[in-house]
Scaffold this motif. Structure first.
Motif, short mmCIF file in Angstrom:
data_model
loop_
_atom_site.label_atom_id
_atom_site.label_comp_id
_atom_site.label_asym_id
_atom_site.label_seq_id
_atom_site.Cartn_x
_atom_site.Cartn_y
_atom_site.Cartn_z
N ALA A 165 0.84 -1.20 0.00
CA ALA A 165 0.00 0.00 0.00
C ALA A 165 0.88 1.26 0.00
N PRO A 166 0.40 2.36 -0.60
CA PRO A 166 1.18 3.61 -0.59
C PRO A 166 1.40 4.10 0.84
N ILE A 167 2.58 4.58 1.13
CA ILE A 167 2.87 5.16 2.44
C ILE A 167 2.28 6.57 2.53
N ALA A 168 2.16 7.07 3.73
CA ALA A 168 1.69 8.44 3.93
C ALA A 168 2.75 9.43 3.44
N VAL A 169 2.30 10.62 3.04
CA VAL A 169 3.24 11.64 2.60
C VAL A 169 4.02 12.17 3.80
N GLY A 170 5.16 12.80 3.52
CA GLY A 170 5.99 13.35 4.58
C GLY A 170 7.01 12.34 5.07
N VAL A 171 7.97 12.81 5.84
CA VAL A 171 9.03 11.93 6.32
C VAL A 171 8.49 10.88 7.30
N ARG A 172 7.37 11.16 7.95
CA ARG A 172 6.79 10.18 8.87
C ARG A 172 6.43 8.90 8.11
N GLY A 173 5.90 9.05 6.90
CA GLY A 173 5.52 7.90 6.11
C GLY A 173 6.71 7.05 5.69
N LEU A 174 7.88 7.68 5.56
CA LEU A 174 9.06 6.94 5.12
C LEU A 174 9.48 5.86 6.11
N ALA A 175 9.06 5.98 7.34
CA ALA A 175 9.40 4.95 8.34
C ALA A 175 8.78 3.60 7.96
N GLU A 176 7.72 3.63 7.16
CA GLU A 176 7.05 2.40 6.74
C GLU A 176 7.47 1.95 5.34
N LEU A 177 8.41 2.64 4.73
CA LEU A 177 8.78 2.34 3.36
C LEU A 177 9.45 0.97 3.24
N GLY A 218 10.64 22.20 12.02
CA GLY A 218 9.78 21.68 13.06
C GLY A 218 10.18 20.34 13.62
N LEU A 219 11.32 19.80 13.20
CA LEU A 219 11.80 18.54 13.78
C LEU A 219 12.62 18.84 15.03
N ALA A 220 12.42 18.03 16.05
CA ALA A 220 13.17 18.22 17.30
C ALA A 220 13.34 16.88 18.00
N GLY A 221 14.42 16.77 18.79
CA GLY A 221 14.64 15.58 19.60
C GLY A 221 14.68 14.30 18.78
N ASP A 222 13.89 13.31 19.21
CA ASP A 222 13.88 12.01 18.55
C ASP A 222 13.40 12.10 17.11
N GLU A 225 16.28 12.09 14.66
CA GLU A 225 16.87 10.77 14.47
C GLU A 225 15.96 9.88 13.62
N ARG A 226 14.64 9.96 13.86
CA ARG A 226 13.69 9.17 13.07
C ARG A 226 13.75 9.59 11.60
N ALA A 227 13.82 10.90 11.36
CA ALA A 227 13.87 11.39 9.98
C ALA A 227 15.14 10.95 9.28
N ASP A 228 16.27 11.01 10.00
CA ASP A 228 17.53 10.59 9.39
C ASP A 228 17.50 9.11 9.04
N ALA A 229 16.93 8.29 9.93
CA ALA A 229 16.83 6.85 9.66
C ALA A 229 15.89 6.59 8.49
N ALA A 230 14.81 7.37 8.40
CA ALA A 230 13.86 7.19 7.31
C ALA A 230 14.49 7.56 5.97
N LEU A 231 15.29 8.62 5.96
CA LEU A 231 15.97 9.02 4.73
C LEU A 231 17.01 7.96 4.32
N ALA A 232 17.66 7.35 5.31
CA ALA A 232 18.60 6.28 5.01
C ALA A 232 17.87 5.08 4.39
N ARG A 233 16.67 4.81 4.87
CA ARG A 233 15.85 3.73 4.30
C ARG A 233 15.53 4.05 2.83
#
Length: 375
Positions: A165-177, A218-222, A225-233
């Motif tokens: 299924a398509p992931i959600a838009v934004g970097v949050r969705g990339l965690a499920e890519l 608007g990214l802060a704290g964890d 790190e989540r965004a960086d890991a998602a971009l690496a994915r």
């Protein structure tokens, strides 16, 4: 008598580059009315890129387009069609991310993990559908850190989770890519895609898109790190090198464009050539004393890496002329050693808020201050 060349960037969110140049020239002329003044407003791929091309190229036409903004709201924007040339018989389309998926579209809001670049891709698709032979894309001022996935989605790519299924838009969705389908991705135009970038950061890591620019969005704290890991994915699934200089530009949109097959270049230098700035300085300095005035909204520690003032200062050295700087504010960590004189609107107005309420007034004052510094 001097020749004075005005080559500022826009002051983001407050006043465009052409109006900055005009206000500075008015202030300068109030002190040194006999000087010859040449206006060459600049851009580096961010806000004002379309305006810079429109002012520099005869026959350029703005084409309105309605897109989905970085927060999902309908947004009215425009791309620019440059006239046909032998290399681009269908014309060249100029599209900027700032007016379609830019951070200024959000006002004071920052939506971090949900912001996306879908609108930028929709404007690019509109230019391609109109038959342009070549694209020039400005990617500064992004609101998101989505790796350009919103843009690529609008161009036909599919980003899928483990269920298909398509992931959600934004970097949050990339965690499920889990997979990427590029079969439907729009082909590059015949003349290729040139990307104007104002930074050289890689996609991930301590100098990457999330770590360096995420807090501004608007990214802060964890979440960083989540965004960086998602971009690496994402980097593991797209055909591009995440270490390429500029891959981290615009929240990783540079990387997404590399995966499409685009070519990244220094935005300031490309626009400078277009508006004829090196030639104007060389011509003026060959005739007599010349200075060039540049500037941007905030001159800080990042201004030495591809921004308009650093580019202008470098070509001023080549032309053997002095460069002067104007900025909305000049941070304590900023290196101003390349400039013979500088002026801060914040200092002139007494506060940043006062400067932003009437930037044209304080730019005129700054022009007068710099004119007096010439002696």
């Amino acid at each position: 008598m001097h020749t004075v060349v005005f080559a500022p960037d826009s002051f983001k969110g407050t006043i465009g580059a052409a109006d900055v140049a005009a206000a500075l020239a008015a202030g300068w002329g109030s002190v040194r009315p006999d000087d010859r003044m040449v206006l060459r407003p600049m851009a580096d791929g961010g806000e004002g890129t379309v305006d810079a091309f429109a002012a520099a190229v005869d026959g350029a036409v703005r084409v309105p387009v309605r897109v989905t903004g970085p927060d999902g709201a309908p947004t009215d924007a425009a791309w620019l069609r440059l006239p046909a040339t032998p290399d681009a018989p269908g014309g060249t389309g100029v599209v900027e991310l700032a007016s379609t998926s830019g951070i200024e579209l959000l006002g004071e809001r920052r939506i971090g993990e949900e912001a996306h670049t879908l609108g930028f891709g929709q404007a690019i698709a509109a230019a391609l559908d109109a038959g342009v032979s070549r694209l020039v894309l400005g990617i500064g001022s992004s609101a998101s850190t989505d790796g350009g996935t919103g843009m690529l989605t609008a161009l036909g790519a599919r980003f899928l989770d483990a269920s298909g299924a398509p992931i959600a838009v934004g970097v949050r969705g990339l965690a499920e890519l889990a997979s990427v389908d590029l079969a439907g991705l729009h082909a590059l135009p015949p003349g290729g895609v040139l990307v104007l970038s104002d930074v050289t950061n890689p996609l991930v890591g301590s100098l990457g898109a999330a770590a360096v620019f995420g807090p501004q969005k608007g990214l802060a704290g964890d979440a960083i790190e989540r965004a960086d890991a998602a971009l690496a994915r994402l980097a593991a699934l797209l055909p591009a090198d995440p270490e390429t200089p500029g891959a981290g530009a615009a929240g990783g949109t540079g990387f997404g464009l590399l995966a499409w097959g685009a070519r990244l270049v220094a935005g300031s230098a490309e626009v400078g050539e277009l508006v004829g700035l090196p030639g104007a300085l060389a011509e003026a300095s060959a005739v007599g004393p010349t200075v060039v005035i540049t500037g941007e909204g905030a001159f800080d520690g990042q201004s030495g890496a591809g921004k308009v003032p650093s580019y202008v200062a470098a070509i001023a050295v080549d032309a053997g002329v002095d460069a002067l700087l104007v900025a909305g504010r000049i941070d304590a960590d900023a290196d101003t050693s390349a400039f013979a004189a500088h002026a801060s609107l914040t200092e002139l107005a007494g506060s940043g808020e006062a400067a932003m309420q009437d930037p044209a007034r304080w730019l005129r004052d700054a022009g007068a201050v710099l004119a007096r510094s010439l002696g």
